[in-house]
Motif scaffolding. Structure first.
Motif, PDB file in Angstrom:
ATOM      1  N   GLY A  34      35.734  31.896  43.378  1.00 17.09           N
ATOM      2  CA  GLY A  34      35.863  32.084  45.190  1.00 17.09           C
ATOM      3  C   GLY A  34      35.308  33.374  45.512  1.00 17.09           C
ATOM      4  O   GLY A  34      35.121  33.595  46.749  1.00 17.09           O
ATOM      5  N   GLY A  35      35.135  34.271  44.438  1.00 17.57           N
ATOM      6  CA  GLY A  35      34.647  35.591  44.911  1.00 17.57           C
ATOM      7  C   GLY A  35      35.114  36.679  44.320  1.00 17.57           C
ATOM      8  O   GLY A  35      36.317  36.600  43.544  1.00 17.57           O
ATOM      9  N   PRO A  36      34.748  37.919  44.599  1.00 20.18           N
ATOM     10  CA  PRO A  36      35.503  38.978  43.717  1.00 20.18           C
ATOM     11  C   PRO A  36      36.932  39.349  44.098  1.00 20.18           C
ATOM     12  O   PRO A  36      37.448  38.778  45.163  1.00 20.18           O
ATOM     13  CB  PRO A  36      34.752  40.123  44.495  1.00 20.18           C
ATOM     14  CG  PRO A  36      33.378  39.605  45.173  1.00 20.18           C
ATOM     15  CD  PRO A  36      33.646  38.111  45.207  1.00 20.18           C
ATOM     16  N   MET A  37      37.792  39.548  42.951  1.00 18.28           N
ATOM     17  CA  MET A  37      39.121  40.031  43.055  1.00 18.28           C
ATOM     18  C   MET A  37      39.390  41.430  42.565  1.00 18.28           C
ATOM     19  O   MET A  37      38.716  41.736  41.481  1.00 18.28           O
ATOM     20  CB  MET A  37      39.880  38.720  42.488  1.00 18.28           C
ATOM     21  CG  MET A  37      39.766  37.598  43.449  1.00 18.28           C
ATOM     22  SD  MET A  37      40.910  36.216  42.533  1.00 18.28           S
ATOM     23  CE  MET A  37      42.173  36.489  43.340  1.00 18.28           C
ATOM     24  N   ARG A  38      40.293  41.888  42.843  1.00 13.57           N
ATOM     25  CA  ARG A  38      41.023  43.007  42.217  1.00 13.57           C
ATOM     26  C   ARG A  38      41.985  42.700  41.160  1.00 13.57           C
ATOM     27  O   ARG A  38      42.418  41.461  41.085  1.00 13.57           O
ATOM     28  CB  ARG A  38      41.668  43.925  43.218  1.00 13.57           C
ATOM     29  CG  ARG A  38      40.673  44.465  44.343  1.00 13.57           C
ATOM     30  CD  ARG A  38      41.314  45.136  45.335  1.00 13.57           C
ATOM     31  NE  ARG A  38      41.684  46.389  45.095  1.00 13.57           N
ATOM     32  CZ  ARG A  38      42.468  47.371  45.707  1.00 13.57           C
ATOM     33  NH1 ARG A  38      42.296  47.293  46.763  1.00 13.57           N
ATOM     34  NH2 ARG A  38      42.686  48.690  45.132  1.00 13.57           N
ATOM     35  N   PHE A  39      42.305  43.620  40.250  1.00 11.42           N
ATOM     36  CA  PHE A  39      43.188  43.288  39.327  1.00 11.42           C
ATOM     37  C   PHE A  39      44.540  42.871  39.638  1.00 11.42           C
ATOM     38  O   PHE A  39      45.045  41.849  39.117  1.00 11.42           O
ATOM     39  CB  PHE A  39      43.235  44.558  38.498  1.00 11.42           C
ATOM     40  CG  PHE A  39      44.222  44.621  37.256  1.00 11.42           C
ATOM     41  CD1 PHE A  39      43.372  44.097  35.852  1.00 11.42           C
ATOM     42  CD2 PHE A  39      45.800  44.725  36.926  1.00 11.42           C
ATOM     43  CE1 PHE A  39      44.359  44.058  34.776  1.00 11.42           C
ATOM     44  CE2 PHE A  39      46.570  44.517  35.924  1.00 11.42           C
ATOM     45  CZ  PHE A  39      45.682  44.157  34.740  1.00 11.42           C
ATOM     46  N   THR A  40      44.919  43.336  40.687  1.00  7.97           N
ATOM     47  CA  THR A  40      46.338  43.039  41.019  1.00  7.97           C
ATOM     48  C   THR A  40      46.294  41.647  41.809  1.00  7.97           C
ATOM     49  O   THR A  40      47.298  40.994  41.720  1.00  7.97           O
ATOM     50  CB  THR A  40      46.829  43.950  42.126  1.00  7.97           C
ATOM     51  OG1 THR A  40      46.171  44.405  43.230  1.00  7.97           O
ATOM     52  CG2 THR A  40      47.499  45.408  41.394  1.00  7.97           C
ATOM     53  N   GLN A  41      45.140  41.063  42.360  1.00  4.22           N
ATOM     54  CA  GLN A  41      45.114  39.900  43.020  1.00  4.22           C
ATOM     55  C   GLN A  41      45.025  38.941  41.740  1.00  4.22           C
ATOM     56  O   GLN A  41      45.756  37.910  41.977  1.00  4.22           O
ATOM     57  CB  GLN A  41      43.942  39.890  43.863  1.00  4.22           C
ATOM     58  CG  GLN A  41      43.923  40.749  45.214  1.00  4.22           C
ATOM     59  CD  GLN A  41      42.545  40.803  45.778  1.00  4.22           C
ATOM     60  OE1 GLN A  41      41.295  41.157  45.182  1.00  4.22           O
ATOM     61  NE2 GLN A  41      42.439  40.414  47.022  1.00  4.22           N
ATOM     62  N   LEU A  42      44.195  39.122  40.795  1.00  4.28           N
ATOM     63  CA  LEU A  42      44.266  38.416  39.520  1.00  4.28           C
ATOM     64  C   LEU A  42      45.490  38.113  39.054  1.00  4.28           C
ATOM     65  O   LEU A  42      45.878  36.903  38.816  1.00  4.28           O
ATOM     66  CB  LEU A  42      43.150  38.762  38.602  1.00  4.28           C
ATOM     67  CG  LEU A  42      41.676  38.684  39.011  1.00  4.28           C
ATOM     68  CD1 LEU A  42      40.689  39.541  38.114  1.00  4.28           C
ATOM     69  CD2 LEU A  42      41.294  37.388  38.954  1.00  4.28           C
ATOM     70  N   ARG A  43      46.139  39.214  38.826  1.00  2.00           N
ATOM     71  CA  ARG A  43      47.454  39.042  38.065  1.00  2.00           C
ATOM     72  C   ARG A  43      48.444  38.521  39.014  1.00  2.00           C
ATOM     73  O   ARG A  43      48.991  37.182  38.139  1.00  2.00           O
ATOM     74  CB  ARG A  43      47.724  40.544  37.839  1.00  2.00           C
ATOM     75  CG  ARG A  43      49.221  40.542  36.861  1.00  2.00           C
ATOM     76  CD  ARG A  43      49.694  41.865  36.433  1.00  2.00           C
ATOM     77  NE  ARG A  43      50.906  41.618  35.776  1.00  2.00           N
ATOM     78  CZ  ARG A  43      51.914  42.520  36.102  1.00  2.00           C
ATOM     79  NH1 ARG A  43      51.871  43.359  36.963  1.00  2.00           N
ATOM     80  NH2 ARG A  43      52.993  42.140  35.445  1.00  2.00           N
ATOM     81  N   ALA A  44      48.467  38.311  40.243  1.00  4.11           N
ATOM     82  CA  ALA A  44      49.283  37.697  40.894  1.00  4.11           C
ATOM     83  C   ALA A  44      49.048  35.969  41.190  1.00  4.11           C
ATOM     84  O   ALA A  44      49.874  35.231  40.960  1.00  4.11           O
ATOM     85  CB  ALA A  44      49.453  38.282  42.532  1.00  4.11           C
ATOM     86  N   ARG A  45      47.566  36.010  41.142  1.00  2.00           N
ATOM     87  CA  ARG A  45      47.202  34.699  41.203  1.00  2.00           C
ATOM     88  C   ARG A  45      47.393  33.607  40.024  1.00  2.00           C
ATOM     89  O   ARG A  45      47.635  32.687  40.000  1.00  2.00           O
ATOM     90  CB  ARG A  45      45.643  34.522  41.689  1.00  2.00           C
ATOM     91  CG  ARG A  45      44.954  33.219  41.575  1.00  2.00           C
ATOM     92  CD  ARG A  45      45.616  32.376  42.904  1.00  2.00           C
ATOM     93  NE  ARG A  45      45.002  31.024  43.021  1.00  2.00           N
ATOM     94  CZ  ARG A  45      45.740  29.997  42.881  1.00  2.00           C
ATOM     95  NH1 ARG A  45      46.955  29.812  42.649  1.00  2.00           N
ATOM     96  NH2 ARG A  45      44.991  28.702  42.958  1.00  2.00           N
TER      97      ARG A  45
END
Length: 118
Positions: A34-45
């Protein structure tokens, strides 16, 4: 260009299969489509992944050319992960496998329970 042979134990295609067969790599790929993500966003998702394992997965995927890591000179520092063209080319196969897993999870779990009772 030569192609690989997954049935040859000395062929590096087995390393590639290990990477794309790893659940954390597959989940990262599905998140980043879906597009770029930050580390914390990836971990939460993703959920359920430790920071250490996510870091290892992201580094390995970057080394394999599946994603890029971009650090921004900001305060606080910001890092984003983005799929490369090679990483995006895996979206179709990985999303089909993920969809199959979602469609068949109940049947698989039923079979496991049945087998455990034997």
């Amino acid at each position: 260009m030569d192609t690989g042979d997954v049935f040859d134990p000395d062929c590096p295609t087995r390393v590639v299969l290990d990477r794309i067969g790893d659940k954390w790599s597959a989940l990262v790929l599905l998140c980043l489509i879906g597009g770029p993500m930050r580390f914390t966003q990836l971990r939460a998702r993703i959920g359920g992944v430790t920071p250490k394992v996510l870091t290892q997965t992201l580094r390995a995927m970057e080394q394999d050319g599946l994603l890029t890591r971009e650090a921004f000179a900001e305060v606080p520092p910001r890092v984003e992960y983005t799929l490369t063209g090679l990483g995006r080319s895996l979206h179709g196969p990985i999303s089909v496998v993920a969809e199959w897993a979602e469609d068949n999870v109940h049947e698989i779990m039923r079979c496991r329970e049945k087998h455990a009772r034997l």
